[in-house]
Design a protein around this motif. Structure first.
Motif, PDB file in Angstrom:
ATOM      1  N   TYR A  38       0.507  -1.374   0.304  1.00  0.00           N
ATOM      2  CA  TYR A  38      -0.130   0.089  -0.111  1.00  0.00           C
ATOM      3  C   TYR A  38       0.970   1.239  -0.060  1.00  0.00           C
ATOM      4  O   TYR A  38       2.431   1.098   0.365  1.00  0.00           O
ATOM      5  CB  TYR A  38      -1.477  -0.300   1.741  1.00  0.00           C
ATOM      6  CG  TYR A  38      -0.047   0.205   2.253  1.00  0.00           C
ATOM      7  CD1 TYR A  38      -0.212   1.611   2.592  1.00  0.00           C
ATOM      8  CD2 TYR A  38       0.349  -0.595   3.940  1.00  0.00           C
ATOM      9  CE1 TYR A  38       0.213   2.243   4.306  1.00  0.00           C
ATOM     10  CE2 TYR A  38       0.606  -0.484   4.486  1.00  0.00           C
ATOM     11  CZ  TYR A  38       1.061   0.930   4.875  1.00  0.00           C
ATOM     12  OH  TYR A  38       1.692   1.254   6.672  1.00  0.00           O
ATOM     13  N   ILE A  39       0.032   2.674  -0.548  1.00  0.00           N
ATOM     14  CA  ILE A  39       0.440   3.555   0.118  1.00  0.00           C
ATOM     15  C   ILE A  39      -0.555   4.552   0.759  1.00  0.00           C
ATOM     16  O   ILE A  39      -1.888   4.478   0.338  1.00  0.00           O
ATOM     17  CB  ILE A  39       1.046   4.192  -1.609  1.00  0.00           C
ATOM     18  CG1 ILE A  39      -0.233   4.724  -2.412  1.00  0.00           C
ATOM     19  CG2 ILE A  39       2.379   3.827  -1.831  1.00  0.00           C
ATOM     20  CD1 ILE A  39       0.095   5.685  -3.577  1.00  0.00           C
ATOM     21  N   ILE A  58       4.807   0.542   0.797  1.00  0.00           N
ATOM     22  CA  ILE A  58       5.838   0.817  -0.228  1.00  0.00           C
ATOM     23  C   ILE A  58       6.711   1.827  -0.657  1.00  0.00           C
ATOM     24  O   ILE A  58       7.461   2.259  -1.022  1.00  0.00           O
ATOM     25  CB  ILE A  58       5.502  -0.321  -1.709  1.00  0.00           C
ATOM     26  CG1 ILE A  58       4.402   1.107  -2.421  1.00  0.00           C
ATOM     27  CG2 ILE A  58       4.523  -1.115  -1.443  1.00  0.00           C
ATOM     28  CD1 ILE A  58       3.953   0.494  -3.468  1.00  0.00           C
ATOM     29  N   SER A  59       6.581   2.908   0.248  1.00  0.00           N
ATOM     30  CA  SER A  59       7.070   3.902  -0.091  1.00  0.00           C
ATOM     31  C   SER A  59       8.794   4.290   0.021  1.00  0.00           C
ATOM     32  O   SER A  59       9.288   5.570  -0.082  1.00  0.00           O
ATOM     33  CB  SER A  59       6.575   5.345   1.111  1.00  0.00           C
ATOM     34  OG  SER A  59       6.368   5.118   2.373  1.00  0.00           O
ATOM     35  N   SER A  60       8.699   3.836   1.491  1.00  0.00           N
ATOM     36  CA  SER A  60      10.403   3.402   1.511  1.00  0.00           C
ATOM     37  C   SER A  60      10.761   2.939   0.401  1.00  0.00           C
ATOM     38  O   SER A  60      12.243   3.217   0.292  1.00  0.00           O
ATOM     39  CB  SER A  60      10.274   1.996   2.891  1.00  0.00           C
ATOM     40  OG  SER A  60      10.645   1.447   2.723  1.00  0.00           O
ATOM     41  N   LEU A  61      10.268   1.978  -1.019  1.00  0.00           N
ATOM     42  CA  LEU A  61      11.487   1.780  -1.920  1.00  0.00           C
ATOM     43  C   LEU A  61      11.585   2.527  -2.690  1.00  0.00           C
ATOM     44  O   LEU A  61      11.918   2.581  -4.118  1.00  0.00           O
ATOM     45  CB  LEU A  61      10.219   0.464  -2.209  1.00  0.00           C
ATOM     46  CG  LEU A  61       9.885  -0.751  -1.373  1.00  0.00           C
ATOM     47  CD1 LEU A  61       9.146  -1.350  -1.720  1.00  0.00           C
ATOM     48  CD2 LEU A  61      11.413  -1.104  -0.920  1.00  0.00           C
ATOM     49  N   ILE A  62      10.469   3.489  -3.188  1.00  0.00           N
ATOM     50  CA  ILE A  62      11.227   5.042  -3.884  1.00  0.00           C
ATOM     51  C   ILE A  62      12.208   5.769  -3.707  1.00  0.00           C
ATOM     52  O   ILE A  62      12.850   6.354  -2.571  1.00  0.00           O
ATOM     53  CB  ILE A  62       9.664   5.742  -3.600  1.00  0.00           C
ATOM     54  CG1 ILE A  62       8.527   4.883  -4.022  1.00  0.00           C
ATOM     55  CG2 ILE A  62      10.141   6.673  -4.983  1.00  0.00           C
ATOM     56  CD1 ILE A  62       7.207   5.659  -3.660  1.00  0.00           C
ATOM     57  N   ASN A  63      13.490   6.063  -4.521  1.00  0.00           N
ATOM     58  CA  ASN A  63      14.283   7.123  -4.591  1.00  0.00           C
ATOM     59  C   ASN A  63      13.362   7.791  -4.324  1.00  0.00           C
ATOM     60  O   ASN A  63      13.011   8.453  -5.267  1.00  0.00           O
ATOM     61  CB  ASN A  63      14.721   6.919  -5.452  1.00  0.00           C
ATOM     62  CG  ASN A  63      16.459   7.961  -5.752  1.00  0.00           C
ATOM     63  OD1 ASN A  63      16.554   8.678  -4.547  1.00  0.00           O
ATOM     64  ND2 ASN A  63      17.002   8.155  -6.856  1.00  0.00           N
TER      65      ASN A  63
END
Length: 205
Positions: A38-39, A58-63
């Motif tokens: 989720y976001i 999954i926000s921590s997976l974003i650069n």
């Protein structure tokens, strides 16, 4: 794979190809036992699901270095889905974001349709009109409804088209805005496409 885009009023799910929504006010996230990627822009929901191990943010997976610090995660997910386009997310606010060759170029936030209609009404009851999405944006209006419609729509249209990029419309009012952005593609699942790309880059699916 079960994906979820959590907003201020609803959980928007995509289960393979089936899309559905649940109300933030009544839905209990503990009822789902499978993994949910989720976001979320909803801080209250974030606190509620923080201890649910099957709900994976999954926000921590974003650069994040590609974007500015306060940019919303839902906007980022939509941008992650495209390589060359200007994304117009037409919801309670209208967000516009440009991407060239996979690089985020920047964007802006514009009042949503309901918010702008209310602002005209607050100025004067005589300006309490719905927007006319059928008007000709190449001609100056000669009535009040078209005058406020032109002021709102022409400004947005001109700024979006100035960037000479393909236009992708998403969000709750996307199909309405497609009446003025006649060459645009409407993609109501753009955020989910971005979420899938984020997961693929991280080898999570």
């Amino acid at each position: 794979m079960l994906l979820c885009d959590i907003g201020n009023t609803s959980y928007h799910f995509l289960d393979d190809e089936r899309s559905f929504k649940e109300s933030v006010g009544t839905f209990n996230p503990q009822n789902i036992q499978e993994k949910v990627y989720y976001i979320s822009v909803n801080h209250a929901v974030n606190a509620e699901i923080a201890n649910l191990v099957n709900w994976i943010d999954i926000s921590s997976l974003i650069n994040r270095e590609r974007y500015y610090e306060t940019m919303g995660i839902d906007r980022i997910a939509a941008v992650e889905a495209v390589e060359n386009a200007i994304v117009v997310d037409a919801g309670s606010a209208v967000t516009v974001d440009a991407v060239k060759e996979g690089v985020y170029m920047g964007g802006f936030i514009y009042p949503g349709m309901k918010a702008m209609q209310k602002s005209y009404k607050d100025i004067s009851p005589a300006l309490d009109y719905s927007f006319n999405f059928e008007l000709n944006l190449d001609k100056m209006p000669k009535n009040s409804q078209d005058a406020i419609s032109y002021g709102y729509l022409k400004t947005l249209y001109t700024e979006v088209m100035l960037h000479n990029l393909p236009v992708i419309l998403t969000g709750g009012d996307a199909k309405v805005f497609a009446k003025i952005f006649k060459e645009a593609d409407v993609d109501e699942r753009l955020v989910f496409k971005g979420m899938k790309k984020i997961l693929q880059k991280a080898d999570r699916c």
